[in-house]
Design a protein around this motif. Sequence first.
Motif, PDB file in Angstrom:
ATOM      1  N   ALA A 415      16.366 -78.257 -13.276  1.00  0.00           N
ATOM      2  CA  ALA A 415      15.881 -77.490 -12.126  1.00  0.00           C
ATOM      3  C   ALA A 415      15.831 -76.000 -12.447  1.00  0.00           C
ATOM      4  O   ALA A 415      14.880 -75.295 -12.078  1.00  0.00           O
ATOM      5  CB  ALA A 415      16.776 -77.744 -10.912  1.00  0.00           C
ATOM      6  N   ARG A 416      16.862 -75.514 -13.164  1.00  0.00           N
ATOM      7  CA  ARG A 416      16.896 -74.098 -13.550  1.00  0.00           C
ATOM      8  C   ARG A 416      15.701 -73.759 -14.445  1.00  0.00           C
ATOM      9  O   ARG A 416      15.048 -72.721 -14.276  1.00  0.00           O
ATOM     10  CB  ARG A 416      18.203 -73.813 -14.288  1.00  0.00           C
ATOM     11  CG  ARG A 416      18.386 -72.420 -14.839  1.00  0.00           C
ATOM     12  CD  ARG A 416      18.622 -71.398 -13.733  1.00  0.00           C
ATOM     13  NE  ARG A 416      17.400 -70.925 -13.134  1.00  0.00           N
ATOM     14  CZ  ARG A 416      17.320 -70.338 -11.944  1.00  0.00           C
ATOM     15  NH1 ARG A 416      18.399 -70.176 -11.208  1.00  0.00           N
ATOM     16  NH2 ARG A 416      16.172 -69.931 -11.464  1.00  0.00           N
ATOM     17  N   GLU A 417      15.424 -74.636 -15.394  1.00  0.00           N
ATOM     18  CA  GLU A 417      14.307 -74.391 -16.316  1.00  0.00           C
ATOM     19  C   GLU A 417      12.968 -74.409 -15.571  1.00  0.00           C
ATOM     20  O   GLU A 417      12.096 -73.568 -15.808  1.00  0.00           O
ATOM     21  CB  GLU A 417      14.312 -75.432 -17.421  1.00  0.00           C
ATOM     22  CG  GLU A 417      13.254 -75.206 -18.493  1.00  0.00           C
ATOM     23  CD  GLU A 417      13.421 -76.160 -19.665  1.00  0.00           C
ATOM     24  OE1 GLU A 417      13.734 -75.676 -20.764  1.00  0.00           O
ATOM     25  OE2 GLU A 417      13.238 -77.386 -19.465  1.00  0.00           O
ATOM     26  N   GLU A 418      12.806 -75.377 -14.674  1.00  0.00           N
ATOM     27  CA  GLU A 418      11.547 -75.473 -13.934  1.00  0.00           C
ATOM     28  C   GLU A 418      11.350 -74.273 -13.010  1.00  0.00           C
ATOM     29  O   GLU A 418      10.215 -73.762 -12.866  1.00  0.00           O
ATOM     30  CB  GLU A 418      11.523 -76.761 -13.106  1.00  0.00           C
ATOM     31  CG  GLU A 418      11.459 -78.046 -13.932  1.00  0.00           C
ATOM     32  CD  GLU A 418      10.117 -78.232 -14.627  1.00  0.00           C
ATOM     33  OE1 GLU A 418       9.155 -77.539 -14.260  1.00  0.00           O
ATOM     34  OE2 GLU A 418      10.051 -79.078 -15.540  1.00  0.00           O
ATOM     35  N   ARG A 419      12.409 -73.803 -12.398  1.00  0.00           N
ATOM     36  CA  ARG A 419      12.294 -72.641 -11.500  1.00  0.00           C
ATOM     37  C   ARG A 419      12.044 -71.354 -12.285  1.00  0.00           C
ATOM     38  O   ARG A 419      11.373 -70.453 -11.786  1.00  0.00           O
ATOM     39  CB  ARG A 419      13.572 -72.506 -10.651  1.00  0.00           C
ATOM     40  CG  ARG A 419      13.705 -73.594  -9.599  1.00  0.00           C
ATOM     41  CD  ARG A 419      14.912 -73.387  -8.713  1.00  0.00           C
ATOM     42  NE  ARG A 419      14.787 -72.174  -7.918  1.00  0.00           N
ATOM     43  CZ  ARG A 419      15.480 -71.931  -6.803  1.00  0.00           C
ATOM     44  NH1 ARG A 419      16.327 -72.852  -6.343  1.00  0.00           N
ATOM     45  NH2 ARG A 419      15.332 -70.815  -6.137  1.00  0.00           N
ATOM     46  N   GLY A 420      12.622 -71.264 -13.467  1.00  0.00           N
ATOM     47  CA  GLY A 420      12.489 -70.035 -14.249  1.00  0.00           C
ATOM     48  C   GLY A 420      13.367 -68.939 -13.698  1.00  0.00           C
ATOM     49  O   GLY A 420      14.183 -69.141 -12.812  1.00  0.00           O
ATOM     50  N   LEU A 421      13.171 -67.735 -14.241  1.00  0.00           N
ATOM     51  CA  LEU A 421      13.978 -66.585 -13.810  1.00  0.00           C
ATOM     52  C   LEU A 421      13.096 -65.595 -13.022  1.00  0.00           C
ATOM     53  O   LEU A 421      11.955 -65.335 -13.389  1.00  0.00           O
ATOM     54  CB  LEU A 421      14.562 -65.875 -15.026  1.00  0.00           C
ATOM     55  CG  LEU A 421      15.546 -66.698 -15.869  1.00  0.00           C
ATOM     56  CD1 LEU A 421      15.991 -65.902 -17.092  1.00  0.00           C
ATOM     57  CD2 LEU A 421      16.761 -67.127 -15.043  1.00  0.00           C
ATOM     58  N   TYR A 422      13.671 -65.108 -11.921  1.00  0.00           N
ATOM     59  CA  TYR A 422      12.947 -64.115 -11.095  1.00  0.00           C
ATOM     60  C   TYR A 422      13.795 -62.866 -10.998  1.00  0.00           C
ATOM     61  O   TYR A 422      14.997 -62.968 -10.690  1.00  0.00           O
ATOM     62  CB  TYR A 422      12.688 -64.693  -9.703  1.00  0.00           C
ATOM     63  CG  TYR A 422      12.057 -63.689  -8.746  1.00  0.00           C
ATOM     64  CD1 TYR A 422      10.680 -63.504  -8.747  1.00  0.00           C
ATOM     65  CD2 TYR A 422      12.856 -62.940  -7.880  1.00  0.00           C
ATOM     66  CE1 TYR A 422      10.117 -62.574  -7.887  1.00  0.00           C
ATOM     67  CE2 TYR A 422      12.292 -62.014  -7.031  1.00  0.00           C
ATOM     68  CZ  TYR A 422      10.917 -61.831  -7.031  1.00  0.00           C
ATOM     69  OH  TYR A 422      10.336 -60.912  -6.187  1.00  0.00           O
ATOM     70  N   PRO A 423      13.241 -61.689 -11.212  1.00  0.00           N
ATOM     71  CA  PRO A 423      11.828 -61.439 -11.533  1.00  0.00           C
ATOM     72  C   PRO A 423      11.571 -61.645 -13.028  1.00  0.00           C
ATOM     73  O   PRO A 423      12.473 -61.738 -13.826  1.00  0.00           O
ATOM     74  CB  PRO A 423      11.648 -59.975 -11.164  1.00  0.00           C
ATOM     75  CG  PRO A 423      13.006 -59.382 -11.371  1.00  0.00           C
ATOM     76  CD  PRO A 423      13.998 -60.459 -11.004  1.00  0.00           C
TER      77      PRO A 423
END
Length: 423
Positions: A415-423
């Motif tokens: 889930a962390r990988e799919e969401r990515g990092l913001y910003p």
Amino acid sequence: MSNLSFVAPTRNSPWGTYLSQIDAVEPYLGHLARWVETLRRPKRALIVDVPIELDNGTIAHYEGYRVQHSLTRGPGKGGVRYHPDVTLEEVMALSAWMTIKNAAVNLPYGGAKGGIRLDPKVLSKKELERVTRRYTSEIGIIIGPQQDIPAPDVNTNGQIMAWMMDTYSMNVGATATGVVTGKPIALGGSLGRVQATGRGVFVIGREAMRRLGISMEGARIAVQGFGNVGSIAAKLFAAAGAQIVAVQDHTGTILNERGFDMQNLLDHVAQTGGVAGFSGGDRIANEDFWKVKSDVLIPAALEGQINKERAEGLQTRLVLEGANGPTTPDGDAVLADRGIVVVPDVIANSGGVTVSYFEWVQDFSSFFWTEDEINVRLDKIITGAFKHIWDTSEHHKISLRTAAFVVACTRVLEAREERGLYP
């Protein structure tokens, strides 16, 4: 990368135990290992001062915490405990274990936990209400039905949750039943919630015993902790034909080689507040509890109970962790060497949070299920989760604890990988 986050852990401290569990699972994460550092760092930790006026007119200050370990898979979910030994490090570890537990059962939650360092036994009901409402107001900036959902834990109950829900609702200007779970039925609580954690321990124990070839009929069960979790699990095991031969709580330890009369024991505890003095068993030294011969041992009290020394003396085939973090890493290693199977807390005691999820869903829909429906759904979800963890354990030739972490961490990090990092 450094493993230090917020506090410097010792090996057998709660946070140190959790970090060692993450270390053990990292080799099985494949390409997701690049994200593993997120599991070693809580997303957010709030420390609050909780001042109240005591009944005698003096002002008392208590320290409160709410830690959100991960919100990657959904709102934070985890209990609030009132105990004189509550620390930030303990709450961090408990919040992290909630991340693992929710992901292991595949509930749409992250992990969170809260607590206030106080002894609730010395406070009046009105003082407890004031401290609960002030604490809720202080952590209100980070909780909510879609943000973080507290629940009962050590020394908290449906009444505490009712005060929390009312306080939050008054502050936001609308009744928000979904902000907490474990509420009284009249306020949107779920049938079966009070018994859910103990029932889950029994269901998972039944499944593990079947796989290990341990007959339920006549099985010897030893239970540490005889509160909501331990007493209900013990009652269900006894009803299924097992014998509860040893029980320990804060008042002492009792033994009956032929098995206790459970109803008489439950009545005694309801009347006196503990197992001490029960005429249907012999009192033994507290440390001797860990030497009682059993088929199943259920630690359902506090964390850190089965250390290396106690693990070396255990005479049991199966440990069902009803409590959170009851086995230290050193104890775990000894049990593994001795061939004693440990069903980890993140699946063994997941019944409570599963029915909390049912309560949350019912609150959002304003449509409530019968207790039979609750129990059938609970059984289906946690037995399916346990099967997946058992199969993972056999596939990788790893312990059930490491397997549970492999399943859970994979879900969180995907889930962390799919969401990515913001910003």
